[in-house]
Enzyme design. Structure first.
Site, PDB file in Angstrom:
ATOM      1  N   LYS A  33      20.274  20.258  72.903  1.00 42.05           N
ATOM      2  CA  LYS A  33      21.612  18.794  73.340  1.00 42.05           C
ATOM      3  C   LYS A  33      23.195  18.866  73.550  1.00 42.05           C
ATOM      4  O   LYS A  33      23.481  18.962  75.031  1.00 42.05           O
ATOM      5  CB  LYS A  33      21.271  17.481  72.860  1.00 42.05           C
ATOM      6  CG  LYS A  33      22.482  16.305  72.516  1.00 42.05           C
ATOM      7  CD  LYS A  33      21.879  15.561  71.462  1.00 42.05           C
ATOM      8  CE  LYS A  33      23.106  16.223  70.598  1.00 42.05           C
ATOM      9  NZ  LYS A  33      23.481  15.488  69.231  1.00 42.05           N
ATOM     10  N   THR A  34      23.865  19.833  72.946  1.00 40.20           N
ATOM     11  CA  THR A  34      24.848  20.165  73.302  1.00 40.20           C
ATOM     12  C   THR A  34      25.062  20.979  73.473  1.00 40.20           C
ATOM     13  O   THR A  34      25.989  21.410  75.195  1.00 40.20           O
ATOM     14  CB  THR A  34      25.352  21.111  71.876  1.00 40.20           C
ATOM     15  OG1 THR A  34      25.225  19.759  70.885  1.00 40.20           O
ATOM     16  CG2 THR A  34      27.265  20.618  71.628  1.00 40.20           C
ATOM     17  N   ASP A 219      27.590  11.770  73.884  1.00 37.86           N
ATOM     18  CA  ASP A 219      26.573  12.119  73.257  1.00 37.86           C
ATOM     19  C   ASP A 219      26.068  11.128  71.662  1.00 37.86           C
ATOM     20  O   ASP A 219      27.627  10.004  72.032  1.00 37.86           O
ATOM     21  CB  ASP A 219      27.877  13.448  72.541  1.00 37.86           C
ATOM     22  CG  ASP A 219      26.648  14.043  71.480  1.00 37.86           C
ATOM     23  OD1 ASP A 219      25.469  13.644  71.787  1.00 37.86           O
ATOM     24  OD2 ASP A 219      27.181  14.814  70.588  1.00 37.86           O
ATOM     25  N   GLU A 220      25.016  11.188  71.003  1.00 33.22           N
ATOM     26  CA  GLU A 220      24.970  10.218  70.345  1.00 33.22           C
ATOM     27  C   GLU A 220      24.606   9.089  70.698  1.00 33.22           C
ATOM     28  O   GLU A 220      25.360   7.602  70.372  1.00 33.22           O
ATOM     29  CB  GLU A 220      25.896  10.492  68.997  1.00 33.22           C
ATOM     30  CG  GLU A 220      25.520  12.071  68.381  1.00 33.22           C
ATOM     31  CD  GLU A 220      24.530  12.755  67.892  1.00 33.22           C
ATOM     32  OE1 GLU A 220      23.246  12.084  67.794  1.00 33.22           O
ATOM     33  OE2 GLU A 220      24.372  13.575  67.326  1.00 33.22           O
ATOM     34  N   GLN A 250      16.725   8.802  66.330  1.00 36.37           N
ATOM     35  CA  GLN A 250      18.000   9.073  64.852  1.00 36.37           C
ATOM     36  C   GLN A 250      18.915   8.323  65.039  1.00 36.37           C
ATOM     37  O   GLN A 250      20.115   8.393  65.156  1.00 36.37           O
ATOM     38  CB  GLN A 250      18.346  10.677  65.980  1.00 36.37           C
ATOM     39  CG  GLN A 250      17.764  12.116  65.904  1.00 36.37           C
ATOM     40  CD  GLN A 250      18.392  13.133  65.775  1.00 36.37           C
ATOM     41  OE1 GLN A 250      19.310  13.742  65.330  1.00 36.37           O
ATOM     42  NE2 GLN A 250      17.951  13.385  66.727  1.00 36.37           N
ATOM     43  N   ARG A 612      16.869  18.664  60.071  1.00 34.22           N
ATOM     44  CA  ARG A 612      17.378  19.405  60.109  1.00 34.22           C
ATOM     45  C   ARG A 612      17.389  20.755  59.722  1.00 34.22           C
ATOM     46  O   ARG A 612      17.969  21.918  59.355  1.00 34.22           O
ATOM     47  CB  ARG A 612      18.639  18.902  58.443  1.00 34.22           C
ATOM     48  CG  ARG A 612      19.303  17.500  59.023  1.00 34.22           C
ATOM     49  CD  ARG A 612      20.031  17.599  60.842  1.00 34.22           C
ATOM     50  NE  ARG A 612      18.614  16.941  61.394  1.00 34.22           N
ATOM     51  CZ  ARG A 612      19.348  16.903  62.807  1.00 34.22           C
ATOM     52  NH1 ARG A 612      20.268  17.965  63.375  1.00 34.22           N
ATOM     53  NH2 ARG A 612      18.052  16.442  63.420  1.00 34.22           N
TER      54      ARG A 612
END
Length: 748
Positions: A33-34, A219-220, A250, A612
DNA sequence: TCGAGAATTGTTTTT
DNA sequence: CAATTCTCGA
């Protein structure tokens, strides 16, 4: 363009190349994503000739913002610091510092944290003569906060209020807002609502920022609330170049107003939006990813997706069950110590649902001498001594923050009590003065009798420090403040252990101040108009400090084990992850057991935790645990049970292990099982055997049984669910039993 | 005004 | 079992 996209997969490239109009990137955990965001920015600048000044990228934490800046910098070196990368809150502060005067506020406003909010609300309750038993400031503040998140003003709130309690809450909201304004203060939520208000009432200001931010990235996105959504919508418009990145699976911040429908309904809100799904996971081993998928598929109302990986299956998920929380902590600490014999402690993270769980773990880590860093709990800048120091600095910077000033008026003890402070408050209110100015004046007019001298000494101290603040560098000023005020000296009277910890925290504050001075000193280039205009260093330091989250302090370089909540872990990754406290009633929490919405949120949190892990995942739980001074018994978390046995390797260390419940490995069966009986029994009625990977004893060994006493092992057979052991107990006969059930102990 | 000890709360998660 | 708030004597 080739170089920018060459490292991307097809989907990622599609997301990067779509630059015009609304775009939704559904980015599964670990799907790069980043990478997409940073490359998209680079592509805009390098290929589309977009000026970096026209790009806005919004993140949720300062840490994420820093990381993003760094990575964009690697792609497009020179102009990258022109890009506006910041959190929602930091973005709003920057805008408000410039234009909040349009709303009748002073541009030097201070930002209140949760403690300040509480103190203020307490005053409100007192002034409105409300019974603090029925009206708890905590719940009133929660109501106020969610009202603000929904952009409801006090007026609206009271219009819609029904019943005595809600009407009084409306009064509190109203009064609370007035008091904030009186103190030139905004709370966290205000930062957002005020900015929205500003844009709505001042089209020229909105227009200015719209022109500036031609390309917006968020983002998010799954964690945005209504106010944040409004802000984005105002800036981007219905067909602006808005790219949001997120993962509905998420979304874990419903409790602070996050509206999952922002992402679920994105295509409806922005018709014609381009949607890209990133489903290849580059992070986790196969078994870990399968476990994550198995858990999350139990949620309804999500966007269908299936994460996959090219990586091999790797180890199974390790599942441990212990007698109590300290056994759990001990085992984890011991295992990490062994597994990190090379000293690479940063590969490990221990995650938990509630901050309270960190204690037992910390104790074990300390005794075993394992280096660790604790993230969360009480934010560094909210620790008592740090807040005291900051309150001094605020009062020195400008006497406007009444709460700060009152906080330190009698710290250290100066013999100025509540009664005196109360009188000063009244005097201030009557004369329209700030608390500090009232102190200055009250002393002059002498209305306070013999307390006057003490107050005089206090104001003299502040005045002299204020004088010094003009010439002294920040760190020097803080040192002098700690010294002259007698704060350091007073600290010594405390419990010596406590005092040392506090001294260290103050030392850390000094370090932060030094770092801040260096930073701003080095970046001498005139920051563009986005920076807060010509504030003195002290004010800018105070501002920066008010917006840092605890996660921002995380040191990724240090070889330490990271301890933190599952919430704090979002966006991070580790080689080896321990998810602790996997028990029904704790995770998922009590409140979520009878609330499907809430349970789904907990499940998403579990999903976040699982994903994670890169190489190895361990889930642990305890049969009993102290909560509120009483022992609570609990079952293994339903989330663990949602992971098929074929992906797990279990070990039960409890005194009386439970026989395994019926587990279904086939997806079809599991599905019907879940539908038929979605809720687990509340108490441990079911028994559970855990098949150990090996037994400590073999044929010929002497063993001890609880009931039959000592015997000799004749035979060990491996069954599907457990080992079958045949033992000769002499007078008690030859017996055949299941190892997990019999709990045989080897002797000698 | 202030400290010590008693009583009374309470629990997610955080920018 | 904490951590915070309350109460009371000096």
């Amino acid at each position: 363009m080739e170089e920018i996209c060459s490292t991307l997969n097809e989907k990622q490239r599609e997301a990067v190349l779509c630059t015009e109009g609304p775009e939704l990137v559904l980015a599964g955990a670990g799907s790069g994503k980043t990478r997409v965001i940073t490359h998209r920015i680079a592509y805009l600048i390098r290929e589309k000739q977009v000026s970096p000044r026209n790009i806005l990228a919004i993140t949720f934490t300062n840490k994420a913002a820093g990381e993003m800046k760094r990575r964009v910098g690697q792609l497009v070196s020179e102009e990258s610091d022109q890009i506006w990368v910041a959190t929602f809150h930091a973005t709003c502060v920057r805008i408000l510092r410039r234009f909040i005067d349009r709303l009748g506020y002073d541009s030097h406003f201070t930002i209140y944290d949760t403690d300040d909010q509480r103190a203020l609300m307490k005053q409100v309750l007192k002034e409105l003569n409300l019974d603090p038993k029925t009206f708890r400031e905590r719940s009133i503040l929660a109501a106020v906060s969610s009202a603000k998140n929904e952009l409801r003003t006090p007026a609206q709130f009271s219009r819609e209020a029904s019943g005595y309690y809600e009407e009084r809450t409306a009064d509190c909201y109203h009064r609370y807002q007035e008091k904030l304004a009186g103190n030139d203060a905004l709370d966290f939520d205000d930062l957002l609502t005020m900015t929205v208000e500003l844009f709505r009432t001042c089209p020229d200001v909105l227009d200015l920022y719209r022109r500036r931010f031609r390309y917006i990235m968020v983002d998010e996105y799954q964690d945005t609330n209504t106010a944040q959504f409004a802000l984005i919508e105002l800036l981007a418009g219905k067909d602006g170049n808005l790219c949001v990145v997120g993962d509905d699976d998420q979304s874990i911040y419903r409790f602070r107003g996050a509206n999952i429908y922002n992402i679920l309904n994105f295509e409806k809100t922005f018709p014609g939006a381009h949607v890209v799904k990133l489903e290849e996971n580059y992070r986790s081993k196969g078994n870990i990813l399968s476990a994550a998928n198995e858990v999350i598929r139990n949620n309804l109302g999500r966007k269908e997706k299936h994460l996959w990986t090219r990586r091999d299956a790797g180890e199974k998920i390790h599942v441990f069950r212990f007698e109590n929380a300290s056994d759990e902590a001990e085992h984890i600490a011991e295992e990490i110590r062994q597994r990190a014999s090379d000293g690479r402690y940063s590969r490990f993270a221990v995650l938990y649902r509630t901050n309270a769980q960190s204690r037992a773990l910390e104790e074990r880590f300390v005794t075993l001498g394992i280096p660790y860093q604790l993230i969360g709990g009480v934010n560094f800048y909210q620790r008592k001594e740090v807040k005291d120091a900051l309150a001094y600095l605020k009062t020195i910077a400008n006497g406007r923050d009444d709460l700060a000033c009152r906080r330190i008026l009698n710290v250290p003890k100066r013999g100025i009590g509540d009664a005196t402070a109360q009188k000063v408050m009244e005097f201030a209110a009557a004369n329209g003065l700030s608390f500090y100015d009232a102190l200055l004046d009250a002393e002059k007019t002498g209305i306070l009798g013999r307390s006057g001298g003490k107050i005089r000494k206090f104001t003299d101290l502040i005045e002299s420090l204020r004088e010094r603040s003009r010439s002294l560098p920040l760190t020097e000023l803080i040192r002098e403040m700690l010294d002259k005020s007698g704060y350091l000296e007073d600290l010594a009277n405390d419990d010596p252990v406590e005092a040392e910890a506090r001294r260290q925290n103050l030392e850390e504050l000094l370090n932060k101040a030094a770092a801040f001075e260096n930073d701003t000193g080095a970046a001498e280039e005139p920051e563009d108009e986005s920076a807060s205009p010509d504030l003195p260093a002290l004010d800018r330091f105070l501002e920066e400090v008010s917006l840092v989250a605890d996660i921002d302090r995380m040191d990724t370089g240090a070889e330490k084990v990271t301890l933190m909540t599952l919430h704090a872990a979002k966006g991070l990754e580790f080689d080896e992850v321990y998810m602790t406290g996997m028990e029904d009633g704790l995770f998922p929490g009590m409140r979520s057991l009878d609330d499907p919405k809430e349970l789904e949120e907990e499940r998403r949190l579990c999903y976040v935790g699982i994903t994670r892990a890169r190489e190895r995942l361990t889930m642990t739980g305890a049969a009993r645990r102290m909560v509120n001074g009483e022992t609570r018994f609990s079952n293994e978390s339903m989330f663990v049970r949602e992971i098929p046995d074929s992906l797990k390797e279990r070990k039960d260390y409890t005194e009386r292990p439970q026989r395994t419940s019926w587990h279904f490995d086939g997806p079809g069966e599991a599905e019907s099982f879940r539908r038929a009986a979605p809720k687990p029994a509340a108490f441990g009625k079911e028994f559970r055997i855990v098949k150990a990977d090996h037994l400590e004893y073999g044929p010929g060994d002497r063993v001890k049984h609880m009931k039959f006493g000592e015997g000799t092992v004749l035979r060990v057979e491996e069954g599907a669910r457990d080992f079958e052991v045949t033992v000769d107990f002499g007078s008690h006969g030859v017996r055949k039993m299941f190892a997990g059930f019999a709990k045989l102990e080897k002797i000698g």
